[in-house]
Design an enzyme around this catalytic site. Sequence first.
Site, PDB file in Angstrom:
ATOM      1  N   HIS A   1       4.378  -5.430   0.022  1.00 27.59           N
ATOM      2  CA  HIS A   1       5.770  -5.004   0.057  1.00 27.59           C
ATOM      3  C   HIS A   1       6.660  -5.877  -0.818  1.00 27.59           C
ATOM      4  CE1 HIS A   1       6.078  -1.922   3.439  1.00 27.59           C
ATOM      5  NE2 HIS A   1       4.775  -2.158   3.291  1.00 27.59           N
ATOM      6  N   ASP A   2       6.223  -7.077  -1.110  1.00 27.06           N
ATOM      7  CA  ASP A   2       6.971  -7.922  -2.039  1.00 27.06           C
ATOM      8  C   ASP A   2       6.690  -7.507  -3.477  1.00 27.06           C
ATOM      9  OD1 ASP A   2       8.652 -10.116  -2.853  1.00 27.06           O
ATOM     10  OD2 ASP A   2       6.824 -11.203  -3.385  1.00 27.06           O
TER      11      ASP A   2
ATOM     12  N   VAL B   1       7.921  -4.087  -4.945  1.00 26.62           N
ATOM     13  CA  VAL B   1       9.378  -3.921  -5.063  1.00 26.62           C
ATOM     14  C   VAL B   1       9.953  -5.072  -5.877  1.00 26.62           C
ATOM     15  CG1 VAL B   1      11.559  -3.680  -3.811  1.00 26.62           C
ATOM     16  CG2 VAL B   1       9.448  -2.778  -2.817  1.00 26.62           C
TER      17      VAL B   1
ATOM     18  N   ASP C   1       8.136 -11.829  -6.329  1.00 26.57           N
ATOM     19  CA  ASP C   1       9.175 -12.858  -6.465  1.00 26.57           C
ATOM     20  C   ASP C   1       9.716 -13.333  -5.122  1.00 26.57           C
ATOM     21  OD1 ASP C   1      10.568 -10.633  -5.660  1.00 26.57           O
ATOM     22  OD2 ASP C   1      12.111 -10.758  -7.220  1.00 26.57           O
TER      23      ASP C   1
ATOM     24  N   HIS D   1      -6.488  -1.810   4.066  1.00 23.07           N
ATOM     25  CA  HIS D   1      -6.369  -1.209   5.392  1.00 23.07           C
ATOM     26  C   HIS D   1      -7.615  -1.438   6.243  1.00 23.07           C
ATOM     27  CE1 HIS D   1      -3.026   1.820   4.044  1.00 23.07           C
ATOM     28  NE2 HIS D   1      -2.588   0.588   4.222  1.00 23.07           N
ATOM     29  N   THR D   2      -8.548  -2.232   5.747  1.00 20.56           N
ATOM     30  CA  THR D   2      -9.690  -2.617   6.567  1.00 20.56           C
ATOM     31  C   THR D   2      -9.273  -3.616   7.645  1.00 20.56           C
ATOM     32  OG1 THR D   2     -11.984  -3.402   6.502  1.00 20.56           O
ATOM     33  CG2 THR D   2     -10.417  -4.560   5.102  1.00 20.56           C
TER      34      THR D   2
ATOM     35  N   ASP E   1      -8.329   0.012  11.046  1.00 20.14           N
ATOM     36  CA  ASP E   1      -9.774   0.223  11.035  1.00 20.14           C
ATOM     37  C   ASP E   1     -10.261   0.194  12.485  1.00 20.14           C
ATOM     38  OD1 ASP E   1     -12.522   0.055  10.938  1.00 20.14           O
ATOM     39  OD2 ASP E   1     -12.592  -1.564   9.463  1.00 20.14           O
TER      40      ASP E   1
ATOM     41  N   THR F   1     -14.093  -2.310  12.735  1.00 19.17           N
ATOM     42  CA  THR F   1     -14.104  -3.773  12.569  1.00 19.17           C
ATOM     43  C   THR F   1     -12.668  -4.212  12.248  1.00 19.17           C
ATOM     44  OG1 THR F   1     -14.725  -3.513  10.227  1.00 19.17           O
ATOM     45  CG2 THR F   1     -16.505  -3.858  11.814  1.00 19.17           C
TER      46      THR F   1
ATOM     47  N   ASP G   1     -13.881  -6.127   5.333  1.00 13.46           N
ATOM     48  CA  ASP G   1     -15.165  -5.630   4.850  1.00 13.46           C
ATOM     49  C   ASP G   1     -14.972  -4.247   4.239  1.00 13.46           C
ATOM     50  OD1 ASP G   1     -14.708  -4.016   7.034  1.00 13.46           O
ATOM     51  OD2 ASP G   1     -16.343  -4.825   8.255  1.00 13.46           O
TER      52      ASP G   1
END
Length: 329
Positions: free
Chosen positions: A71-72, A75, A79, A194-195, A248, A251, A256
């Site tokens: 998110h940094d 956008v 920084d 997104h794991t 996930d 796990t 992974d």
Amino acid sequence: METKLLVFSPKLLILLLFSLSAFPSPSSSSLAFNFYGASCPSAEFIVKNTVRSASSFDPTIPGKLLRLLFHDCMVEGCDASVLLQGNDTERSDPANTSLGGFSVINSAKRVLEIFCPETVSCADVLALAARDAVEIAGGPAIQIPTGRRDGRASMASVVRFNIIDTSFTMDEMMKLFSSKGLSLDDLVILSGAHTIGASHCSAFSDRFEADSKGKLTPIDSSIDKAYANELTKKCPSGVSSSVTVNNDPETSFLFDNQYYRNLMAHKGLFQSDSVLFTDKRTKKMVEDLANNQNLFFERWAQSFLKLTTIGVKSDGEGEIRRSCEVANG
């Protein structure tokens, strides 16, 4: 948990360094490996130690730090503008109100200010913390360059146009990633973040509809029925906005390649996840990554490097904040 150390050949290192100049912003030339070798030799150790300590008490920290970096960087570049507090800052935008991990960054910065005052930028602390979070969660240990400067401004108005919505189509995601110098391959690889991590029920509620009695049923045919039923039990109609679900389901706290196996089993949490397997442009890569974790780790190192060099501020464009939440006065 065994650490996976990626040892790059000279040829691959040259390729990675070339990617710095080929894709991110022109100011990425201010970056260097071991940038703080002379000015603050313990900088990377301090950051890693802080992340490791926080993660030992709270296993959700790695996922939070990785999301915070995304998110940094997406956008206005990497920084640390997402860390700034105040009205109408990026942090105040509804898309960012569920972000976490700020206390870890602030803790590392406080220690750094004791040993190396006004030397290490918050942007570097965040990039290093996310890098270390992946390793601590079982992912690869990789090298990234440092030397980023902190942005002086942060505006909520620019957030929504630069963050992927979970309902985005493939074309919408490709357009946004391309505007950041990231490729279709990078999209598939970086989605592998997104794991780990968790998401609020509202982030995928568009995949369900409620009947007159409030019972939720899936309207998205690409999602596994048993998985959909599991989600509706955890996130029934009218559920508290504070309830979260692991990205996930298999796990949850391990970095992974299970994410890609989940996609093949039609267990992607978001529409933006599921489309990676249903779209013919990315299906083969999802299959390859699901079957080869080493390949995922190798490709992750390359794509993560590109992510962390988006829109880097040079000396004249940024500063070294004394506190990550407030621009220098």
